[in-house]
Design an enzyme around this catalytic site. Sequence first.
Site, PDB file in Angstrom:
ATOM      1  N   HIS A   1      -2.638  -3.701   0.860  1.00  0.00           N
ATOM      2  CA  HIS A   1      -2.153  -2.416   0.344  1.00  0.00           C
ATOM      3  C   HIS A   1      -2.051  -1.394   1.465  1.00  0.00           C
ATOM      4  CE1 HIS A   1      -6.215  -0.429   0.185  1.00  0.00           C
ATOM      5  NE2 HIS A   1      -6.655  -1.651  -0.103  1.00  0.00           N
TER       6      HIS A   1
ATOM      7  N   ASP B   1      -2.031   2.029   0.991  1.00  0.00           N
ATOM      8  CA  ASP B   1      -2.663   3.335   0.762  1.00  0.00           C
ATOM      9  C   ASP B   1      -4.113   3.335   1.224  1.00  0.00           C
ATOM     10  OD1 ASP B   1      -3.272   1.571  -1.474  1.00  0.00           O
ATOM     11  OD2 ASP B   1      -4.103   3.314  -2.511  1.00  0.00           O
TER      12      ASP B   1
ATOM     13  N   GLU C   1      -3.319   0.893  -4.467  1.00  0.00           N
ATOM     14  CA  GLU C   1      -4.423  -0.006  -4.822  1.00  0.00           C
ATOM     15  C   GLU C   1      -5.720   0.769  -4.992  1.00  0.00           C
ATOM     16  OE1 GLU C   1      -7.884  -2.769  -4.023  1.00  0.00           O
ATOM     17  OE2 GLU C   1      -7.277  -0.916  -3.016  1.00  0.00           O
ATOM     18  N   GLU C   2      -5.930   1.766  -4.159  1.00  0.00           N
ATOM     19  CA  GLU C   2      -7.205   2.496  -4.171  1.00  0.00           C
ATOM     20  C   GLU C   2      -7.430   3.270  -5.467  1.00  0.00           C
ATOM     21  OE1 GLU C   2      -9.501   2.013  -2.271  1.00  0.00           O
ATOM     22  OE2 GLU C   2      -8.797   1.497  -0.266  1.00  0.00           O
TER      23      GLU C   2
END
Length: 420
Positions: free
Chosen positions: A88, A90, A185-186
């Site tokens: 990801h 982010d 994702e975070e």
Amino acid sequence: MDFSVINDIKDMSVAERFMRYVQIDTQSDPNSATFPSTAKQLNLSKMLVEELTALGAKDVELDENGYVYATIPSNTDKNVPAICFCSHVDTSPDCSGKDVKPIVHRNYQGQDIVLPDDKSVVIRYAEHKDLAEQIGNDIITASGTTLLGADDKAGVAEIMEAAKILLQNPHIKHGDIKILFTPDEEIGRGVDFVNLERVGAKFAYTMDGEKAGTIEDETFSADAATLTIHGVSVHPGFAKGKMQSAIKIAAKIIEALPKDRLTPESTSDKEGFIHPTNISGSVEKATINFIVRDHVTANLARHEAELESIAQKILAQYPGCSYTFETKEQYRNMKEVLDQYPEIMEIGLEAIRRAGMTPERRSIRGGTDGSRLSFMGLPCPNIFAGGHAFHGKMEWVSIQDMEKAVKTILHIAALWEERA
């Protein structure tokens, strides 16, 4: 192919890639209603598309939802399952990712690392146990005012470096290799709009783990729970015997939660928990948001029943009040899917061995994109990317561990071809 050919690869540029990527602010925003949650994530995604295209990857695309897709075509006559590698772009909302200044600490010798832009931020050898394995290695940190972004730009850089090596070394035989870079994702939305048909893989590996040599095939199963309390609002000057404050009731419910079990502060390993994450409201109405976690999916219902029982006992003291209790599935333990495809883990473990490490099979007290991907039909364990102390100013990664991750990716690709 003699697998030592992969281990003999020198002069990797994974560290240079990583340090370029971390300087791009890609912090996601849990309060945003857009997807991706922040437009700045696309700045890195666009760069990755340009680099993949320049390397010679095929079917490179940045779609309308911010996903990057690409293919490294098969170079073998064997019928090899298509394998995807995923990371990801982010970084966490927990700590600033703006103006990251990566610093390389060469030939680390066990000293505490004082970060220059805020000397109160010290990565202490005694507190970061994995530093003991980094003697002689080159460690990258941020400067003390931001996170570093190893979660998960280390994984992004490793996949990009492996793509370069595969495209430039046709003697490393492999089937179709698919690449997927996700946003958000975070904040738990990383695969909300992913096009698995566009990915076109049978199995996948996220490069989003921590310590070198680790591979994770088990996560929490996760629910969200929302408790809404409806109180009795009366003018405070005339409230005696009448007012029943939803805020105060909410506070009593939180105070009544278990303290020596079922909390993040009191659990470890495979113990689950109930965790209040937000409280808001007024006298008339208050809402508490919880996350509920356990490695055993069936235990979630037990934890939620206990939580509702606590709320009912408190609310029984307030006959004029009512409540609603709602739960929502977030993700499930990917082991439930991965156990059906043991070859995925077998190849991952062997790849780590071939890259010169002793593999360590771990469970995650959390989740990854791989959790949801597995239940969406793309079985997907999680492999180390080498970062440590995620989501904070003390985050660090070693160049040598990132290089080991690149070689692990290459060995996975070669092993699927070898065993086809």
